[in-house]
Design a protein around this motif. Structure first.
Motif, PDB file in Angstrom:
ATOM      1  N   ARG A 209       0.815  -1.214   0.000  1.00 29.58           N
ATOM      2  CA  ARG A 209       0.000   0.000   0.000  1.00 29.58           C
ATOM      3  C   ARG A 209       0.849   1.265   0.000  1.00 29.58           C
ATOM      4  N   HIS A 210       1.925   1.284   0.782  1.00 34.04           N
ATOM      5  CA  HIS A 210       2.792   2.469   0.805  1.00 34.04           C
ATOM      6  C   HIS A 210       3.334   2.744  -0.601  1.00 34.04           C
ATOM      7  N   SER A 211       3.758   1.706  -1.296  1.00 30.86           N
ATOM      8  CA  SER A 211       4.277   1.880  -2.653  1.00 30.86           C
ATOM      9  C   SER A 211       3.172   2.328  -3.600  1.00 30.86           C
ATOM     10  N   ALA A 212       1.964   1.782  -3.430  1.00 34.19           N
ATOM     11  CA  ALA A 212       0.837   2.185  -4.269  1.00 34.19           C
ATOM     12  C   ALA A 212       0.514   3.660  -4.057  1.00 34.19           C
ATOM     13  N   GLU A 213       0.565   4.114  -2.818  1.00 32.29           N
ATOM     14  CA  GLU A 213       0.297   5.522  -2.535  1.00 32.29           C
ATOM     15  C   GLU A 213       1.387   6.427  -3.121  1.00 32.29           C
ATOM     16  N   THR A 214       2.633   5.969  -3.087  1.00 25.50           N
ATOM     17  CA  THR A 214       3.730   6.727  -3.676  1.00 25.50           C
ATOM     18  C   THR A 214       3.579   6.792  -5.191  1.00 25.50           C
TER      19      THR A 214
ATOM     20  N   LEU B 137       0.931  -3.417   5.156  1.00 28.72           N
ATOM     21  CA  LEU B 137       1.544  -4.629   5.688  1.00 28.72           C
ATOM     22  C   LEU B 137       1.443  -4.612   7.213  1.00 28.72           C
ATOM     23  N   GLY B 138       1.106  -5.726   7.790  1.00 29.75           N
ATOM     24  CA  GLY B 138       0.992  -5.828   9.237  1.00 29.75           C
ATOM     25  C   GLY B 138      -0.390  -5.574   9.782  1.00 29.75           C
ATOM     26  N   GLU B 139      -1.353  -5.220   8.907  1.00 35.50           N
ATOM     27  CA  GLU B 139      -2.719  -5.006   9.393  1.00 35.50           C
ATOM     28  C   GLU B 139      -3.406  -6.327   9.609  1.00 35.50           C
TER      29      GLU B 139
END
Length: 84
Positions: free
Chosen positions: A37-42, A82-84
């Motif tokens: 998700r972090h990469s998708a948001e970036t 990740l980790g949710e």
């Protein structure tokens, strides 16, 4: 994985009770990414900058809109961190 192995897996998956379908692609022509998700948001932020850019061409902006839609759909559909 070789092309023959991929074709075999598709054949086996298609014969399963749930009949999974798929296709193979040549990695010389297609890039497959598995991003969090972090990469998708970036990626979304970078695509928005591209679309706002005065120097990006019409073709680049069209491709950017398509990629942005795919990324945004995944995020909005509940893509988790990740980790949710």
């Amino acid at each position: 994985m070789t092309e023959a192995q991929a074709e075999h897996l598709l054949s086996v998956a298609g014969e399963s009770p749930i009949g999974l379908l798929g296709s193979t692609v040549d990695p010389s022509y297609f890039l497959s990414l598995h991003i969090d998700r972090h990469s998708a948001e970036t990626l979304k932020a970078a695509l928005l900058l591209l679309l706002e850019s005065g120097s990006a061409g019409i073709e680049a902006k069209g491709i950017g809109r398509g990629l942005l839609e795919a990324v945004d759909d995944w995020i909005e559909a509940g893509g988790q961190y990740l980790g949710e």
